[in-house]
Enzyme design. Structure first.
Site, PDB file in Angstrom:
ATOM      1  CE  LYS A  42      17.346 -46.854  38.544  1.00  0.00           C
ATOM      2  NZ  LYS A  42      16.924 -47.652  39.679  1.00  0.00           N
ATOM      3  NE  ARG A 139      12.336 -49.445  44.549  1.00  0.00           N
ATOM      4  CZ  ARG A 139      12.815 -49.489  43.305  1.00  0.00           C
ATOM      5  NH1 ARG A 139      13.714 -50.412  42.987  1.00  0.00           N
ATOM      6  NH2 ARG A 139      12.416 -48.662  42.374  1.00  0.00           N
ATOM      7  CG  HIS A 169       9.074 -48.341  40.008  1.00  0.00           C
ATOM      8  ND1 HIS A 169       9.335 -48.018  38.700  1.00  0.00           N
ATOM      9  CD2 HIS A 169       9.930 -49.354  40.316  1.00  0.00           C
ATOM     10  CE1 HIS A 169      10.305 -48.796  38.232  1.00  0.00           C
ATOM     11  NE2 HIS A 169      10.671 -49.618  39.190  1.00  0.00           N
ATOM     12  NE  ARG A 222       9.947 -43.738  37.303  1.00  0.00           N
ATOM     13  CZ  ARG A 222       8.700 -44.072  37.631  1.00  0.00           C
ATOM     14  NH1 ARG A 222       7.732 -43.172  37.646  1.00  0.00           N
ATOM     15  NH2 ARG A 222       8.401 -45.317  37.968  1.00  0.00           N
ATOM     16  CE1 TYR A 268      45.982 -67.761  42.411  1.00  0.00           C
ATOM     17  CE2 TYR A 268      44.582 -66.543  40.861  1.00  0.00           C
ATOM     18  CZ  TYR A 268      45.652 -66.581  41.765  1.00  0.00           C
ATOM     19  OH  TYR A 268      46.360 -65.452  42.005  1.00  0.00           O
ATOM     20  CB  CYS A 314      42.870 -64.531  37.584  1.00  0.00           C
ATOM     21  SG  CYS A 314      43.548 -66.088  37.016  1.00  0.00           S
ATOM     22  CG  MET A 315      41.452 -59.158  41.019  1.00  0.00           C
ATOM     23  SD  MET A 315      42.526 -58.473  42.305  1.00  0.00           S
ATOM     24  CE  MET A 315      42.258 -59.585  43.659  1.00  0.00           C
ATOM     25  CG  ASP A 316      44.064 -58.339  38.011  1.00  0.00           C
ATOM     26  OD1 ASP A 316      43.229 -57.546  38.465  1.00  0.00           O
ATOM     27  OD2 ASP A 316      44.937 -58.887  38.711  1.00  0.00           O
TER      28      ASP A 316
END
Ligand code: PMH
Length: 377
Positions: A42, A139, A169, A222, A268, A314-316
């Site tokens: 998943k 759950r 689980h 699992r 920043y 920073c973002m990138d």
């Protein structure tokens, strides 16, 4: 879906498929021969890339695949993989027909859901289902034995369903204290005793339970985190019966290097100040890649040396303080091994005060997964 293979930025996650294969082989050796493994793929195989991971673990002998949502199962079917797939999470009853047509097993635990689903499974098809018992995870799942008995009858009376499995689980299989684990296991055994007959797959164990408690194996396990070469928790690290190889690593390359003079600022907020003449490098990865701001101060590996992240991420882009000038294009390893140093996924998790599962899952899809496959696969 075609995999993109050309990228114009030198930031990538390397997925070591040989390590994945080896981890699965070792897990299989540890489990009794008749144990079916459903590999938890998943969340894009915990961030490792679902299709390549699925193909590799199936080649290594796992029986089926487990995902959280029907969309994830359909992506796997679209890639031409025909192995059994179990959706572990809740699916809308209205979508039961789609699952049936694609031979995808769904998790069931509500009486009304079953009555509704029965109406939408097309003629000539049958939906494979596994009943989920909530034995203490709180759950999803059946909590009352009367409901379980009613579901049992509904499934057996209808030719719209193939009753394939029953499972639960554990909430605490990765803890040394076994009290709650034992409570859940007894409750699951009680549920099994309520049934007149048992379906083919009976399962409870995740990685921690499968590797550290053989009493909950039934005939199926699992397995997720362990096959990615990671340990379910620090507590049981020393109990795991095989040497894990981390499958995920994260790399980039320096795109800019400059010398700052004492007093000059970085990033920043201009809240990092060079205290002397300093070599500062910029790498093209940032919080939009899942390399989040809280990693400021974490040390990554550049040209075999541990170098700290300075200034705000920073973002990138992210800035590093280098001990010396390094050429543009120098490889930087954020997670994984480079020369004599190793940053494990656990090291990043520790810095972020979280678990290793969260680290590989949160490196975003903007970071291409590059698959390394040399040997067996
Ligand atoms: N089965 C179920 C129902 C799960 O939710 C998970 C992992 C696994 C098996 C595999 O567990 P493992 O990776 O420890 O082997 N699920 C989650 C989760 O929901 N949050 O963290 C792990």
């Amino acid at each position: 879906m075609e995999e993109k293979t050309v990228f114009y930025r030198d930031t990538w996650a390397e997925i070591d498929l040989d390590a994945l294969y080896s981890n699965i082989s070792q897990i299989r050796e540890h489990l009794p021969r008749n144990t079916n493994i459903f590999a938890a793929v998943k969340a894009n195989a915990y961030g490792h890339g679902v299709i390549q991971t699925a193909k590799t673990v199936l080649a290594a002998g796992v029986h089926g695949l487990a995902v959280a949502f029907l969309d994830e199962a359909l992506t796997i079917r679209e890639a031409g993989i025909t192995a059994p797939i179990l959706v572990l999470g809740a699916t809308r009853a209205a979508d039961a027909g789609v699952a049936a047509v694609h031979n995808i097993s769904l998790t069931v635990f509500q009486i009304d859901w079953i009555k509704e689903a029965e109406k939408v499974v097309p003629l000539g098809h049958a939906l494979r289902v596994h009943i989920k018992c909530d034995t203490g995870m709180g759950r999803i799942g059946v909590t009352k034995e009367d409901d379980l008995r009613e579901i049992d009858v509904l499934l057996r009376q209808s030719n719209r369903f193939i009753w394939d499995g029953i499972f639960t689980h554990f909430a605490t299989a990765d803890q040394l204290d076994e009290a709650y684990y034992n409570k859940q296991l007894s409750r699951f055994k009680y549920f099994l005793n309520c049934l007149k007959m048992h379906p083919p797959y009976i399962h409870a164990a995740n990685s921690a339970a499968a590797l550290c408690h053989s009493d909950s194996l039934f005939n199926t396990a699992r397995i997720g985190i362990a096959m990615y070469g990671l340990t379910p928790s620090d507590e049981i690290k020393d109990l795991l019966p095989f040497t894990r190889k981390e499958v995920f690593s994260l790399h980039t390359k320096i795109v800019h290097v400059k010398k700052l003079q004492a007093g000059e600022k970085v990033g920043y907020g201009a809240d990092y100040t060079a205290s002397e003449d300093e070599w500062i490098a910029t790498i093209p990865i940032g919080y939009a890649d899942g390399w989040i701001r809280k990693l400021r101060g974490f040390k990554v590996i550049a040209d075999g040396e541990m170098v700290p992240i300075v200034g705000k991420i920073c973002m990138d882009q992210t800035m590093l303080k280098l001990p010396k000038k390094m050429p543009i294009g120098t490889q930087v390893t954020l997670i994984g091994k480079q020369k004599n140093h190793f940053n494990s996924v656990d090291d990043v998790a520790k810095k972020l005060e979280t678990i290793n599962y969260e680290i590989t899952c949160t490196i975003t899809n903007r970071v291409p997964r590059v698959y390394k496959r040399q040997g067996i696969v």
